[in-house]
Motif scaffolding. Structure first.
Motif, short mmCIF file in Angstrom:
data_model
loop_
_atom_site.label_atom_id
_atom_site.label_comp_id
_atom_site.label_asym_id
_atom_site.label_seq_id
_atom_site.Cartn_x
_atom_site.Cartn_y
_atom_site.Cartn_z
N PRO A 26 -8.64 41.81 9.15
CA PRO A 26 -9.43 41.17 10.19
C PRO A 26 -9.63 42.11 11.37
O PRO A 26 -8.77 42.92 11.70
N SER A 27 -10.81 42.00 11.95
CA SER A 27 -11.10 42.85 13.11
C SER A 27 -10.16 42.50 14.25
O SER A 27 -9.76 41.36 14.43
N ALA A 28 -9.81 43.51 15.04
CA ALA A 28 -8.89 43.28 16.15
C ALA A 28 -9.51 42.34 17.18
O ALA A 28 -8.81 41.54 17.79
N ALA A 29 -10.80 42.42 17.41
CA ALA A 29 -11.47 41.54 18.36
C ALA A 29 -12.81 41.13 17.79
O ALA A 29 -13.85 41.64 18.22
N PRO A 30 -12.84 40.21 16.80
CA PRO A 30 -14.11 39.87 16.15
C PRO A 30 -15.11 39.25 17.11
O PRO A 30 -16.31 39.40 16.95
N TRP A 31 -14.64 38.55 18.15
CA TRP A 31 -15.56 37.91 19.10
C TRP A 31 -16.32 38.93 19.93
O TRP A 31 -17.35 38.62 20.51
N ARG A 41 -10.22 31.65 25.31
CA ARG A 41 -10.29 30.81 26.51
C ARG A 41 -10.26 31.60 27.81
O ARG A 41 -11.02 31.33 28.73
N TYR A 42 -9.38 32.57 27.91
CA TYR A 42 -9.19 33.29 29.18
C TYR A 42 -9.91 34.63 29.23
O TYR A 42 -9.84 35.32 30.25
N VAL A 43 -10.59 35.00 28.15
CA VAL A 43 -11.24 36.32 28.13
C VAL A 43 -12.46 36.34 29.03
O VAL A 43 -12.69 37.29 29.79
N GLY A 44 -13.29 35.27 28.99
CA GLY A 44 -14.48 35.22 29.82
C GLY A 44 -14.18 35.35 31.30
O GLY A 44 -14.75 36.21 31.98
#
Length: 288
Positions: A26-31, A41-44
């Motif tokens: 899986p990608s480390a940060a697929p989003w 939730r807290y990334v934005g």
């Protein structure tokens, strides 16, 4: 297992081999790299705060190096100190409160008038044909050019300020409401008539409820437009409000105070916008 004398121990001939489980990482940060992928939730908020501080840091660094002239483009720290001083010595909070009341008074007046008119323009083609040319004509008129006329019509009192704010909001909002009404599926209207609803019930209980999510979003957008006309409204014989504070500071070339007033308007607008976004998300959870 044997079929026609041949042993089959693996996948059928010609079928693609199953990928090795170890090869699917899986990608480390697929989003981060997927189109329209939801953020954690807290990334934005972290991105928003981090980017804002990075811009402020770059701005402060540029000013400290002397690459900008403080009289024309002061550093963020100078603007912050000017704002603190204005809160303490110039009643900046009271001026902000007066401006907020003016904006909301004009905006609510525009909304109360624009919502039914926009619905009627879209719901009844005769009404739309009669009113849309005039609405289109007036919404292209520059509000600053109408300041002298507004003074002639209403004098230099509070009415002129409210009128200018209303003028910059109402005609834009009417067309947005009409577009929201136009997007209501015709099937909703036909079903309502089928079960015995009259025209008033269709407008109030079917069309208005169906267009409400988009309407709330457009109200949020037009509230921001109303704030953009504040300076124009408050230079008309005003002795209070953020527009008055900014205009008075401009006369004496107090650029940090001018920008402090502008930044405060931005903060108030941002806080209001985020509050309305939260209300929209809570009220229309089914759209998420």
């Amino acid at each position: 297992m044997a079929v026609e004398g041949r042993a089959i121990d693996g996948p059928a001939a010609g079928a693609p081999a199953a990928p090795d489980a170890g090869s699917r990482r899986p990608s480390a940060a697929p989003w981060l790299f997927r189109l329209r992928a939801p953020l954690p939730r807290y990334v934005g908020p972290a991105f928003a705060v981090g980017t804002s501080f990075a811009i402020l840091g770059l701005w402060e660094f540029t000013a400290r190096l002397g690459l900008t002239t403080p009289m024309f483009f002061p550093a963020p720290s100078a603007i912050f100190l000017a704002m603190v001083r204005m809160f303490a010595e110039q009643h900046l909070l009271w001026h902000a409160w007066i401006s907020t009341l003016r904006v909301w008074e004009a905006f609510l007046l525009a909304a109360v008038m624009a919502v039914p008119i926009g619905m009627l323009m879209s719901g009844y083609r005769a009404v739309g044909a009669a009113l849309e040319p005039a609405v289109d004509f007036i919404r292209y008129l520059p509000v600053p050019a109408l300041v002298p006329l507004s003074i002639i019509w209403f004098g230099v009192g509070e009415e002129t300020k409210i009128f200018l704010l209303w003028l910059g909001t109402f005609f834009q909002l009417v067309l947005l409401v009409a577009d929201d009404m136009r997007r209501v599926p015709q099937e909703y209207v036909e079903i309502a008539y089928t079960v015995g609803a009259n025209q008033g019930q269709v407008l109030k209980d079917v069309a208005f409820r169906a267009m409400l999510p988009g309407l709330v979003d457009n109200l949020r957008i037009t509230l921001g437009w109303c704030w953009t006309y504040l300076i124009i409204a408050e230079i008309v014989a005003a002795d209070s409000g953020l527009g008055f504070v900014i205009w008075a500071a401009r006369r004496y070339m107090k650029t940090p105070e001018v920008m402090a007033g502008v930044v405060l308007i931005g903060f108030i607008g941002l806080a209001t916008d985020q509050l309305l976004r939260l209300i929209h998300r809570r009220a229309f959870r089914y759209l998420a």
